[in-house]
Motif scaffolding. Sequence first.
Motif, PDB file in Angstrom:
ATOM      1  N   PRO A  67       0.821  -1.218   0.000  1.00  0.00           N
ATOM      2  CA  PRO A  67       0.000   0.000   0.000  1.00  0.00           C
ATOM      3  C   PRO A  67       0.855   1.270   0.000  1.00  0.00           C
ATOM      4  O   PRO A  67       2.042   1.235   0.365  1.00  0.00           O
ATOM      5  CB  PRO A  67      -0.805  -0.093   1.296  1.00  0.00           C
ATOM      6  N   PRO A  68       0.273   2.394  -0.389  1.00  0.00           N
ATOM      7  CA  PRO A  68       1.010   3.663  -0.450  1.00  0.00           C
ATOM      8  C   PRO A  68       1.689   4.054   0.867  1.00  0.00           C
ATOM      9  O   PRO A  68       2.788   4.600   0.851  1.00  0.00           O
ATOM     10  CB  PRO A  68      -0.050   4.686  -0.843  1.00  0.00           C
ATOM     11  N   SER A  69       1.054   3.768   1.990  1.00  0.00           N
ATOM     12  CA  SER A  69       1.660   4.138   3.274  1.00  0.00           C
ATOM     13  C   SER A  69       2.969   3.384   3.485  1.00  0.00           C
ATOM     14  O   SER A  69       3.950   3.952   3.978  1.00  0.00           O
ATOM     15  CB  SER A  69       0.692   3.868   4.428  1.00  0.00           C
ATOM     16  N   ALA A  70       3.012   2.120   3.107  1.00  0.00           N
ATOM     17  CA  ALA A  70       4.240   1.335   3.254  1.00  0.00           C
ATOM     18  C   ALA A  70       5.321   1.845   2.308  1.00  0.00           C
ATOM     19  O   ALA A  70       6.500   1.890   2.664  1.00  0.00           O
ATOM     20  CB  ALA A  70       3.957  -0.145   2.997  1.00  0.00           C
ATOM     21  N   LYS A  71       4.922   2.255   1.119  1.00  0.00           N
ATOM     22  CA  LYS A  71       5.887   2.812   0.159  1.00  0.00           C
ATOM     23  C   LYS A  71       6.482   4.113   0.695  1.00  0.00           C
ATOM     24  O   LYS A  71       7.677   4.353   0.554  1.00  0.00           O
ATOM     25  CB  LYS A  71       5.216   3.059  -1.188  1.00  0.00           C
ATOM     26  N   LEU A  72       5.646   4.946   1.303  1.00  0.00           N
ATOM     27  CA  LEU A  72       6.126   6.200   1.867  1.00  0.00           C
ATOM     28  C   LEU A  72       7.104   5.946   3.011  1.00  0.00           C
ATOM     29  O   LEU A  72       8.170   6.556   3.080  1.00  0.00           O
ATOM     30  CB  LEU A  72       4.957   7.064   2.344  1.00  0.00           C
ATOM     31  N   LEU A 131      15.185   4.730  11.935  1.00  0.00           N
ATOM     32  CA  LEU A 131      14.255   5.608  12.636  1.00  0.00           C
ATOM     33  C   LEU A 131      13.321   4.792  13.517  1.00  0.00           C
ATOM     34  O   LEU A 131      13.014   3.638  13.211  1.00  0.00           O
ATOM     35  CB  LEU A 131      13.403   6.402  11.629  1.00  0.00           C
ATOM     36  N   THR A 132      12.847   5.423  14.591  1.00  0.00           N
ATOM     37  CA  THR A 132      11.837   4.795  15.438  1.00  0.00           C
ATOM     38  C   THR A 132      10.462   5.001  14.801  1.00  0.00           C
ATOM     39  O   THR A 132      10.298   5.790  13.862  1.00  0.00           O
ATOM     40  CB  THR A 132      11.824   5.422  16.844  1.00  0.00           C
ATOM     41  N   LEU A 169       9.232   8.073  12.355  1.00  0.00           N
ATOM     42  CA  LEU A 169       8.600   7.820  11.061  1.00  0.00           C
ATOM     43  C   LEU A 169       7.255   8.532  10.955  1.00  0.00           C
ATOM     44  O   LEU A 169       6.936   9.118   9.921  1.00  0.00           O
ATOM     45  CB  LEU A 169       8.415   6.322  10.836  1.00  0.00           C
ATOM     46  N   ALA A 170       6.487   8.503  12.032  1.00  0.00           N
ATOM     47  CA  ALA A 170       5.193   9.189  12.029  1.00  0.00           C
ATOM     48  C   ALA A 170       5.372  10.698  11.847  1.00  0.00           C
ATOM     49  O   ALA A 170       4.621  11.337  11.107  1.00  0.00           O
ATOM     50  CB  ALA A 170       4.432   8.885  13.316  1.00  0.00           C
ATOM     51  N   GLU A 171       6.376  11.248  12.503  1.00  0.00           N
ATOM     52  CA  GLU A 171       6.629  12.686  12.386  1.00  0.00           C
ATOM     53  C   GLU A 171       7.079  13.071  10.977  1.00  0.00           C
ATOM     54  O   GLU A 171       6.646  14.075  10.435  1.00  0.00           O
ATOM     55  CB  GLU A 171       7.689  13.117  13.400  1.00  0.00           C
ATOM     56  N   ARG A 206      -1.027   4.658  13.958  1.00  0.00           N
ATOM     57  CA  ARG A 206      -1.626   3.375  13.575  1.00  0.00           C
ATOM     58  C   ARG A 206      -1.258   3.010  12.129  1.00  0.00           C
ATOM     59  O   ARG A 206      -0.976   1.852  11.822  1.00  0.00           O
ATOM     60  CB  ARG A 206      -3.136   3.451  13.752  1.00  0.00           C
ATOM     61  N   THR A 207      -1.265   3.979  11.245  1.00  0.00           N
ATOM     62  CA  THR A 207      -0.925   3.739   9.848  1.00  0.00           C
ATOM     63  C   THR A 207       0.549   3.370   9.705  1.00  0.00           C
ATOM     64  O   THR A 207       0.903   2.491   8.916  1.00  0.00           O
ATOM     65  CB  THR A 207      -1.258   4.980   8.996  1.00  0.00           C
ATOM     66  N   VAL A 208       1.401   4.019  10.478  1.00  0.00           N
ATOM     67  CA  VAL A 208       2.828   3.692  10.447  1.00  0.00           C
ATOM     68  C   VAL A 208       3.045   2.269  10.954  1.00  0.00           C
ATOM     69  O   VAL A 208       3.820   1.509  10.366  1.00  0.00           O
ATOM     70  CB  VAL A 208       3.659   4.711  11.262  1.00  0.00           C
TER      71      VAL A 208
END
Length: 80
Positions: free
Chosen positions: A18-23, A34-35, A39-41, A48-50
Amino acid sequence: MSATHMDEATAAAIRELPPSAKLVAKVLEHNDALTQRELAERTLLPDRTVRYALSRLEEADAVTARFSVTDARKQVYSLN
């Protein structure tokens, strides 16, 4: 900050995610490790998405998680 270039096998595995994993993978490609919080920042994605993106990347054997040297409660993620 140093760039890590992913190999063809890793890139092929990520292509189907999915796009979130690609990002998340792209951000890890440009940073050593990174923690989840970092990554979320940097991605501006919800925690949750991260988490979901990281689990998909781990299933695809695209990232490695290890415990942080400075804080054993946290995991640090990097591209394989």
